[in-house]
Design a protein around this motif. Structure first.
Motif, short mmCIF file in Angstrom:
data_model
loop_
_atom_site.label_atom_id
_atom_site.label_comp_id
_atom_site.label_asym_id
_atom_site.label_seq_id
_atom_site.Cartn_x
_atom_site.Cartn_y
_atom_site.Cartn_z
N ALA A 278 0.81 -1.22 0.00
CA ALA A 278 0.00 0.00 0.00
C ALA A 278 0.85 1.27 0.00
CB ALA A 278 -0.95 -0.01 1.20
N ILE A 279 1.85 1.34 0.85
CA ILE A 279 2.66 2.56 0.94
C ILE A 279 3.50 2.74 -0.32
CG2 ILE A 279 4.59 3.63 2.17
CD1 ILE A 279 3.36 2.65 4.76
N SER A 280 4.06 1.65 -0.82
CA SER A 280 4.87 1.74 -2.04
C SER A 280 4.04 2.22 -3.22
CB SER A 280 5.50 0.38 -2.36
OG SER A 280 6.45 0.02 -1.38
N VAL A 281 2.80 1.73 -3.32
CA VAL A 281 1.94 2.14 -4.42
C VAL A 281 1.48 3.58 -4.23
CG1 VAL A 281 -0.27 1.71 -5.59
CG2 VAL A 281 1.22 -0.20 -4.98
N TRP A 282 1.26 3.99 -2.98
CA TRP A 282 0.93 5.40 -2.76
C TRP A 282 2.08 6.29 -3.25
CZ3 TRP A 282 3.52 9.11 0.10
CH2 TRP A 282 2.90 10.37 0.09
N LYS A 283 3.32 5.93 -2.92
CA LYS A 283 4.47 6.72 -3.36
C LYS A 283 4.56 6.73 -4.89
CE LYS A 283 7.34 6.17 0.77
NZ LYS A 283 8.66 5.73 1.30
N LEU A 284 4.30 5.58 -5.51
CA LEU A 284 4.34 5.51 -6.96
C LEU A 284 3.26 6.40 -7.57
CD1 LEU A 284 5.46 4.15 -9.54
CD2 LEU A 284 3.72 2.37 -9.21
N GLN A 285 2.07 6.37 -6.97
CA GLN A 285 0.97 7.21 -7.47
C GLN A 285 1.30 8.69 -7.35
OE1 GLN A 285 -1.42 9.03 -5.20
NE2 GLN A 285 -2.21 9.96 -7.05
N ARG A 286 1.86 9.09 -6.22
CA ARG A 286 2.19 10.50 -6.04
C ARG A 286 3.31 10.92 -7.01
NH1 ARG A 286 -1.37 13.24 -5.30
NH2 ARG A 286 0.11 14.93 -5.05
N ALA A 287 4.33 10.08 -7.14
CA ALA A 287 5.44 10.40 -8.02
C ALA A 287 4.97 10.54 -9.47
CB ALA A 287 6.53 9.34 -7.91
N SER A 288 4.16 9.59 -9.93
CA SER A 288 3.69 9.62 -11.31
C SER A 288 2.79 10.84 -11.55
CB SER A 288 2.96 8.33 -11.66
OG SER A 288 1.82 8.13 -10.85
N SER A 289 1.97 11.18 -10.57
CA SER A 289 1.10 12.35 -10.72
C SER A 289 1.92 13.63 -10.85
CB SER A 289 0.16 12.46 -9.51
OG SER A 289 -0.74 11.38 -9.46
N LEU A 290 2.96 13.76 -10.04
CA LEU A 290 3.79 14.96 -10.09
C LEU A 290 4.52 15.07 -11.43
CD1 LEU A 290 5.23 14.91 -6.45
CD2 LEU A 290 3.44 16.41 -7.37
N VAL A 291 4.96 13.94 -11.97
CA VAL A 291 5.60 13.95 -13.28
C VAL A 291 4.60 14.37 -14.35
CG1 VAL A 291 6.68 12.52 -15.07
CG2 VAL A 291 7.34 12.22 -12.67
N TYR A 292 3.39 13.80 -14.28
CA TYR A 292 2.37 14.12 -15.29
C TYR A 292 1.97 15.59 -15.22
CZ TYR A 292 -1.65 13.46 -18.33
OH TYR A 292 -2.53 13.54 -19.37
N TRP A 293 1.75 16.10 -14.02
CA TRP A 293 1.37 17.51 -13.88
C TRP A 293 2.49 18.44 -14.37
CZ3 TRP A 293 -0.43 16.58 -8.19
CH2 TRP A 293 -1.67 15.90 -8.21
N THR A 294 3.73 18.04 -14.16
CA THR A 294 4.84 18.84 -14.66
C THR A 294 4.83 18.87 -16.18
OG1 THR A 294 6.17 18.29 -12.71
CG2 THR A 294 7.35 19.12 -14.64
N GLY A 295 4.46 17.75 -16.80
CA GLY A 295 4.32 17.73 -18.25
C GLY A 295 3.27 18.71 -18.72
N TRP A 296 2.17 18.79 -17.97
CA TRP A 296 1.13 19.77 -18.29
C TRP A 296 1.69 21.18 -18.20
CZ3 TRP A 296 -4.45 18.85 -16.10
CH2 TRP A 296 -5.05 17.80 -16.81
#
Length: 335
Positions: A278-296
């Motif tokens: 659960a914690i590892s996937v939460w970190k993955l979700q947050r990291a991927s979201s920040l990368v995607y938003w930076t692309g925006w």
């Protein structure tokens, strides 16, 4: 984005019952323009896809919605209305640009409240219901068009190197160091997560604006534009993150986590491997979201300050987790 009479006429030629319709631009949708359409006593939603949205992904989304329409779900979904020729979307000129547009029914209900525990529990149950249906769509992953969210170097074409995100956001040195550590952990954990956790079709944007409720019950789910094949737990954690993490200092934090988890696990249990991850996937979700938003942001769509704020809150929450991990996992039902 304004609609000219020429554009309105082009739309009504494809859906003839819109000949006398009125169009009202809404605040919905961050990647495309959305209009509420009134035609006689009926209401619709006209959605214009971003120019960067691939036609193959639109076909995928509409095929998925058609599939879910036959699944007899206890809540409504926005199935695209066909034109006279049987198409589910059309290309139309808007402000000198050719965009793809789809007409959808306007679903009854209002966006759920992030602090209403009854609605949150209902949202958890609805996600489990949706997941059970989505598991039957494209089970071999033959048709999904989007990359895994765990592929941080592929989730946005403008950010091929995730480690450039701290510099692109102009973060301070300490924030850069902390964010690079989070990105590195996410990248290193991703292969094992994808090798050991359940993968299926997911909604990928199951957040409060897309969850409609009536009398504290979920009655509709919107915006399947980002639907794809990915970790089931990623969908779960992404939704829970939006409900409870920001602000994570919320006094109802544990109650929110527990209500959502109780609702979900009343119908579909997380596997032992998912609980442990659960914690590892939460970190993955947050990291991927920040990368995607930076692309925006690079594309000129996002606000740098909002993304920086999200980074700061992410890092603060991760620090909080270091001494409150058991409390969080207990609320998730994982211990």
């Amino acid at each position: 984005m304004s609609l000219s009479e020429f554009t309105k006429q082009a739309v009504s030629e494809q859906w003839s019952f819109l000949a006398e319709a009125t169009f009202e631009l809404t605040a919905q949708g961050s990647s495309r323009a959305v209009y509420f359409v009134r035609a006689s006593e009926h209401q619709f939603v006209l959605k214009f896809y971003a120019a960067t949205t691939a036609i193959a992904q639109i076909h995928y989304e509409h095929s998925l919605l058609t599939f879910l329409d036959s699944a007899h779900l206890p809540f409504a979904i926005p199935v695209p209305l066909q034109t006279a020729s049987g198409e589910t979307f059309i290309a139309v000129e808007v402000d000198g640009q050719l965009l793809n547009a789809a007409l959808l029914p306007r679903l009854v209900g209002h966006p759920m409240e992030r602090r209403n525990l009854h609605q949150i529990q209902s949202a958890g149950f609805a996600l489990a219901t949706l997941h059970n249906a989505l598991a039957e769509f494209d089970p071999q992953g033959q048709y999904a068009k989007l990359p895994f969210w765990g592929a941080l170097d592929r989730i946005h074409p403008q950010v091929s190197d995730p480690f450039t995100v701290p510099q692109l956001l102009q973060l301070g040195l300490e924030e850069q160091r902390h964010l690079n550590q989070l990105l590195n952990e996410a990248i290193e954990s991703s292969p094992e997560l994808y090798a050991t956790l359940p993968i299926q079709t997911i909604h990928a944007d199951y957040i409060t604006p897309n969850i409609l409720v009536n009398q504290d019950q979920v009655v509709g789910i919107l915006d399947f534009e980002f639907a794809t094949r990915d970790l089931r737990l990623l969908d779960y954690m992404s939704s829970l993150d939006q409900l409870a993490s920001f602000p994570w200092q919320e006094v109802l934090f544990e109650e929110i986590v527990r209500a959502f988890s109780t609702g979900y696990q009343a119908l579909s249990l997380l596997t032992l491997a998912e609980m442990r991850a659960a914690i590892s996937v939460w970190k993955l979700q947050r990291a991927s979201s920040l990368v995607y938003w930076t692309g925006w942001l690079v594309e000129g769509k996002g606000s740098r300050q909002k993304i920086v704020d999200a980074v700061v809150e992410t890092l603060r929450f991760e620090t909080w987790l270091q001494s409150n991990q058991r409390k969080w996992l207990d609320a998730l039902g994982c211990v």
